[in-house]
Design a protein around this motif. Structure first.
Motif, PDB file in Angstrom:
ATOM      1  N   UNK A 112       0.869  -1.291  -0.031  1.00 19.39           N
ATOM      2  CA  UNK A 112      -0.047   0.005   0.003  1.00 19.39           C
ATOM      3  C   UNK A 112       0.861   1.254   0.191  1.00 19.39           C
ATOM      4  N   UNK A 113       1.123   2.015  -1.114  1.00 23.80           N
ATOM      5  CA  UNK A 113       2.074   2.974  -1.177  1.00 23.80           C
ATOM      6  C   UNK A 113       1.296   4.362  -1.024  1.00 23.80           C
ATOM      7  N   UNK A 114       1.809   5.300  -0.608  1.00 22.61           N
ATOM      8  CA  UNK A 114       1.257   6.713  -0.461  1.00 22.61           C
ATOM      9  C   UNK A 114       1.434   7.333  -1.987  1.00 22.61           C
ATOM     10  N   UNK A 115       0.502   8.493  -2.066  1.00 20.01           N
ATOM     11  CA  UNK A 115       0.567   9.174  -3.260  1.00 20.01           C
ATOM     12  C   UNK A 115       1.745   9.348  -4.285  1.00 20.01           C
ATOM     13  N   UNK A 116       2.812   9.937  -3.363  1.00 27.09           N
ATOM     14  CA  UNK A 116       3.980  10.211  -3.777  1.00 27.09           C
ATOM     15  C   UNK A 116       5.101   9.375  -3.568  1.00 27.09           C
ATOM     16  N   UNK A 117       4.733   8.159  -3.396  1.00 29.51           N
ATOM     17  CA  UNK A 117       5.825   7.326  -2.779  1.00 29.51           C
ATOM     18  C   UNK A 117       6.722   6.761  -4.136  1.00 29.51           C
ATOM     19  N   UNK A 118       7.781   6.405  -4.182  1.00 32.62           N
ATOM     20  CA  UNK A 118       8.648   5.751  -5.352  1.00 32.62           C
ATOM     21  C   UNK A 118       9.513   4.828  -4.788  1.00 32.62           C
ATOM     22  N   UNK A 119       9.545   3.657  -5.513  1.00 32.11           N
ATOM     23  CA  UNK A 119      10.127   2.463  -5.331  1.00 32.11           C
ATOM     24  C   UNK A 119      11.535   2.707  -4.679  1.00 32.11           C
ATOM     25  N   UNK A 120      12.025   3.801  -5.196  1.00 26.69           N
ATOM     26  CA  UNK A 120      13.499   4.116  -4.915  1.00 26.69           C
ATOM     27  C   UNK A 120      13.805   4.467  -3.379  1.00 26.69           C
ATOM     28  N   UNK A 121      12.421   4.750  -2.612  1.00 20.84           N
ATOM     29  CA  UNK A 121      12.390   5.257  -1.239  1.00 20.84           C
ATOM     30  C   UNK A 121      12.557   3.969  -0.322  1.00 20.84           C
ATOM     31  N   UNK A 122      12.384   2.694  -0.952  1.00 21.82           N
ATOM     32  CA  UNK A 122      12.332   1.590   0.026  1.00 21.82           C
ATOM     33  C   UNK A 122      14.087   1.389   0.477  1.00 21.82           C
ATOM     34  N   UNK A 123      14.021   1.252   1.881  1.00 18.75           N
ATOM     35  CA  UNK A 123      15.641   1.115   2.270  1.00 18.75           C
ATOM     36  C   UNK A 123      16.042  -0.288   1.681  1.00 18.75           C
ATOM     37  N   UNK A 124      17.390  -0.460   1.214  1.00 20.78           N
ATOM     38  CA  UNK A 124      17.778  -1.680   0.919  1.00 20.78           C
ATOM     39  C   UNK A 124      18.118  -2.858   1.996  1.00 20.78           C
ATOM     40  N   UNK A 125      17.471  -3.703   2.237  1.00 25.08           N
ATOM     41  CA  UNK A 125      17.608  -4.567   3.384  1.00 25.08           C
ATOM     42  C   UNK A 125      17.254  -6.225   3.106  1.00 25.08           C
ATOM     43  N   UNK A 126      17.615  -7.168   3.457  1.00 23.91           N
ATOM     44  CA  UNK A 126      16.843  -8.334   3.499  1.00 23.91           C
ATOM     45  C   UNK A 126      17.259  -9.094   4.829  1.00 23.91           C
ATOM     46  N   UNK A 127      16.275 -10.287   4.953  1.00 27.36           N
ATOM     47  CA  UNK A 127      16.600 -11.316   6.003  1.00 27.36           C
ATOM     48  C   UNK A 127      15.774 -12.582   5.832  1.00 27.36           C
ATOM     49  N   UNK A 128      16.485 -13.459   6.587  1.00 31.25           N
ATOM     50  CA  UNK A 128      15.950 -14.821   6.499  1.00 31.25           C
ATOM     51  C   UNK A 128      15.573 -15.300   7.861  1.00 31.25           C
ATOM     52  N   UNK A 129      14.374 -15.944   7.696  1.00 35.26           N
ATOM     53  CA  UNK A 129      13.688 -16.339   8.958  1.00 35.26           C
ATOM     54  C   UNK A 129      14.231 -17.672   9.313  1.00 35.26           C
ATOM     55  N   UNK A 130      15.168 -17.779  10.389  1.00 37.45           N
ATOM     56  CA  UNK A 130      15.732 -18.954  10.667  1.00 37.45           C
ATOM     57  C   UNK A 130      15.029 -19.772  11.705  1.00 37.45           C
ATOM     58  N   UNK A 131      14.168 -19.036  12.644  1.00 30.79           N
ATOM     59  CA  UNK A 131      13.399 -20.055  13.523  1.00 30.79           C
ATOM     60  C   UNK A 131      12.430 -19.108  13.938  1.00 30.79           C
ATOM     61  N   UNK A 132      11.092 -20.070  14.384  1.00 28.69           N
ATOM     62  CA  UNK A 132      10.246 -18.938  14.880  1.00 28.69           C
ATOM     63  C   UNK A 132       9.427 -19.919  16.205  1.00 28.69           C
ATOM     64  N   UNK A 133       9.367 -19.438  17.398  1.00 30.51           N
ATOM     65  CA  UNK A 133       9.022 -19.983  18.498  1.00 30.51           C
ATOM     66  C   UNK A 133       7.605 -19.504  19.040  1.00 30.51           C
ATOM     67  N   UNK A 134       6.922 -20.245  19.358  1.00 30.22           N
ATOM     68  CA  UNK A 134       5.669 -19.886  19.994  1.00 30.22           C
ATOM     69  C   UNK A 134       5.473 -20.672  21.218  1.00 30.22           C
ATOM     70  N   UNK A 135       4.929 -20.179  22.457  1.00 32.13           N
ATOM     71  CA  UNK A 135       4.810 -20.890  23.447  1.00 32.13           C
ATOM     72  C   UNK A 135       3.114 -20.457  24.044  1.00 32.13           C
ATOM     73  N   UNK A 136       2.633 -21.514  24.671  1.00 33.21           N
ATOM     74  CA  UNK A 136       1.321 -21.063  25.150  1.00 33.21           C
ATOM     75  C   UNK A 136       1.058 -21.954  26.512  1.00 33.21           C
TER      76      UNK A 136
END
Length: 570
Positions: free
Chosen positions: A250-274
């Motif tokens: 969902x972009x803003x009216x004057x948003x440009x793709x170059x405004x996205x900061x360059x980064x990446x990540x990998x999901x190594x593990x996900x923990x959930x406790x109940x």
């Protein structure tokens, strides 16, 4: 009247020569028609001034603020294109008779519509027009001095007086000290001291209006340049912050793709406790995603954690952990035994115990026994904790993987993915498909545990439940101006509190010597508005000054005291 001032009898007096400006004013007031004068009006400049006065009035500002609130209502009731285009298309299908009116009124893009922008801009100008002259007036008040004492202080609402042996000059000096200690601004006069306090009331009023402008600017800045996207990431998979990687954006009216900061990540593990037992059984206790983050094009990988309400902040963007679920790993073979599909298929939770539904779509590589090219589709219901055979339906009893089961029914035909129309990846379109049926002609479906295999009817192939993966959903948001909006909101609250609770008031102290040589001290206070605190405040000031200039001993009986100076008697 002298005889020279009388007019001759029987003849009207000759009019005296009039001042030209006065004669001109008289002609303007005359009701007689004026020849060759043309229509009388205020002209273009007059209309502009009138319009500016109306626009910058507080009444119009409040009306515009009310209209802005009303204008936001359709933006909440009608789906917006910038938020969810699919919901807009669905609304148009369900309300076909209103589509023309809605599009004419720009109801699908309310916040960028012409009419909403016009209200917003007029409100912005109105607030500025209200603030600028008031700011100059406030500067003039700060530069001004407290006015001189009125002649009759005893006529003011709060008043006290006493007699003292202290000299008038010393009383006034002590009065300035006492008032200055209470943060009054003092001004000495002839036989008196004038003091004033409460300038922050108008300052609070100005701060409140300036804060409204700041919030309007922050809101506009955020709406025009914001971006918000969601991404579902499987355990072991990664995400790169580019437009093509998002599931929804969902972009803003004057948003440009170059405004996205360059980064990446990998999901190594996900923990959930109940919670495991008691009345709170199944209640989430903690969710945590462990990721490997790389900032920039060649950033060094670093281990980070993302928790609920504890986002990952990267160059002005925040990565929030929104949800999680399961992804059954499914493999499909064709009639020849060839594996044509193997993947982890995310399914979406439907309740707190993670009863989940989804769809498996095999789009390529499948041929039936006759060699006909087809596509396969499977509706899936997954429960992480099944109650057991004969103990319940396909609803999970607990969100953790205690007894996972997968229910599939199978279809063959065309999935419609080549039509060019957007599809929901979690739903199966069976309008051009046929259901697999068992030997009795009923719908073919089967419940499986991890490792089980389902054989399709008539040797059409097999489906194996290989295992279970986990997934987590992340929201990457960039909301410029949010800090400015917060500062504006805090300033608005502080300014409003100041304008409501700070009272503007003035205090005068007069000290003059009476005829008997005893100094008469008068103190009086006046507030800009009625306040029950003014008499109490004056009493406290008088008590403090009285300690420094105590009352003189009472005059002997039968002696007339001059409590009031001669010049101050009514």
């Amino acid at each position: 009247m002298s005889t020279t001032d009388k007019a001759p009898t029987g003849t009207p007096p000759e009019p005296a020569p009039a001042d030209p400006a006065e004669a001109d004013a008289g002609s303007q007031l005359s009701t007689a028609p004026v020849e060759d004068s043309g229509p009388v009006g205020i002209g273009v400049t007059g209309w502009v001034r009138w319009f500016w006065r109306q626009l910058t009035s507080m009444r119009v500002a409040l009306i515009l603020l009310f209209l802005l609130s009303l204008g936001a209502i359709p933006g909440s009731l009608v789906p917006q294109t910038s938020v969810d285009a699919m919901k807009v298309a669905e609304w148009k299908r369900d309300n076909a008779s209103y589509v023309g009116i809605a599009e004419a009124l720009q109801l699908f893009d309310v916040y960028s519509s012409v009419w909403f922008s016009a209200i917003y801009l007029l409100l912005f100008i109105s607030l500025i027009g209200c603030i600028v002259p008031r700011a100059w007036q406030f500067v003039g008040q700060l530069r001004g001095r407290p006015p001189a004492a009125p002649r009759r202080l005893d006529r003011l609402p709060a008043h006290t007086t006493w007699r003292t042996d202290t000299a008038p000059e010393e009383v006034l000096a002590q009065a300035r000290t006492v008032l200055g200690a209470k943060r009054f601004r003092t001004e000495p006069g002839e036989g008196h001291v004038a003091a004033e306090k409460g300038y922050l009331r108008e300052a609070g009023n100005l701060i409140f209006h300036v804060a409204l402008i700041v919030m309007l600017v922050a809101f506009a800045w955020g709406q025009y340049f914001k971006s918000e996207g969601g991404k579902l990431v499987l355990r072991g998979s990664g995400f790169s912050n580019t437009l093509t990687q998002y599931d929804d954006f969902k972009p803003g009216t004057l948003f440009h793709p170059d405004d996205l900061p360059p980064f990446s990540f990998t999901l190594d593990r996900f923990d959930a406790t109940y919670e495991m037992g008691g009345p709170q059984r199944g209640t989430p206790r903690d969710f945590k995603a462990y990721v490997t983050l790389s900032e920039g094009a060649h950033g060094t990988p670093q281990k980070r954690e993302i928790q609920v309400n504890e986002p990952l902040e990267i160059e002005g963007s925040k990565v929030y952990l929104l949800g999680h679920g399961y992804a059954p790993v499914i493999s499909v073979t064709d009639p020849t035994g060839k594996v044509i599909y193997k993947d982890a298929v995310p399914v979406l939770p439907q309740d707190g115990n993670l009863t989940s539904t989804g769809a498996i779509k095999v789009t390529d590589g499948y041929k039936d026994k006759d060699g006909k090219q087809e596509q396969l589709g499977f509706n899936a219901v997954f429960v992480p904790t099944f109650a057991g055979e004969g103990k319940g339906t396909m609803f999970s009893q607990f969100p953790a993987l205690l007894n996972p089961q997968l229910m599939l029914n199978a279809w063959h035909g065309s999935l419609g993915v080549d039509s060019g129309l957007p599809q929901n990846v979690y739903r199966l379109d069976t309008s051009k498909m046929e259901m697999f049926k068992d030997e009795s002609g009923q719908q073919f479906k089967q419940k499986m545990a991890p490792g089980d295999t389902m054989t399709l009817p008539n040797g059409a192939g097999t489906v194996k439940f290989e295992g279970i993966e986990r997934w987590a959903t992340f929201s990457v948001t960039h909301q410029p101006g949010s800090g400015l909006a917060l500062a504006g909101a805090i300033a608005a609250i502080a300014g409003l509190a100041g304008s409501l609770f700070i009272q503007r008031r003035r205090v005068w102290v007069r000290a003059v010597a009476g005829k008997d040589g005893v100094t008469v001290v008068e103190m009086a206070g006046l507030g800009r508005s009625e306040s029950a605190r003014l008499p109490q405040e004056l009493a406290d000031l008088a008590a403090t000054l009285h300690q420094r200039a105590p009352s003189a001993p009472a005059a002997p009986a039968g002696t007339r005291s001059e409590e009031t100076p001669e010049g101050e008697r009514g």
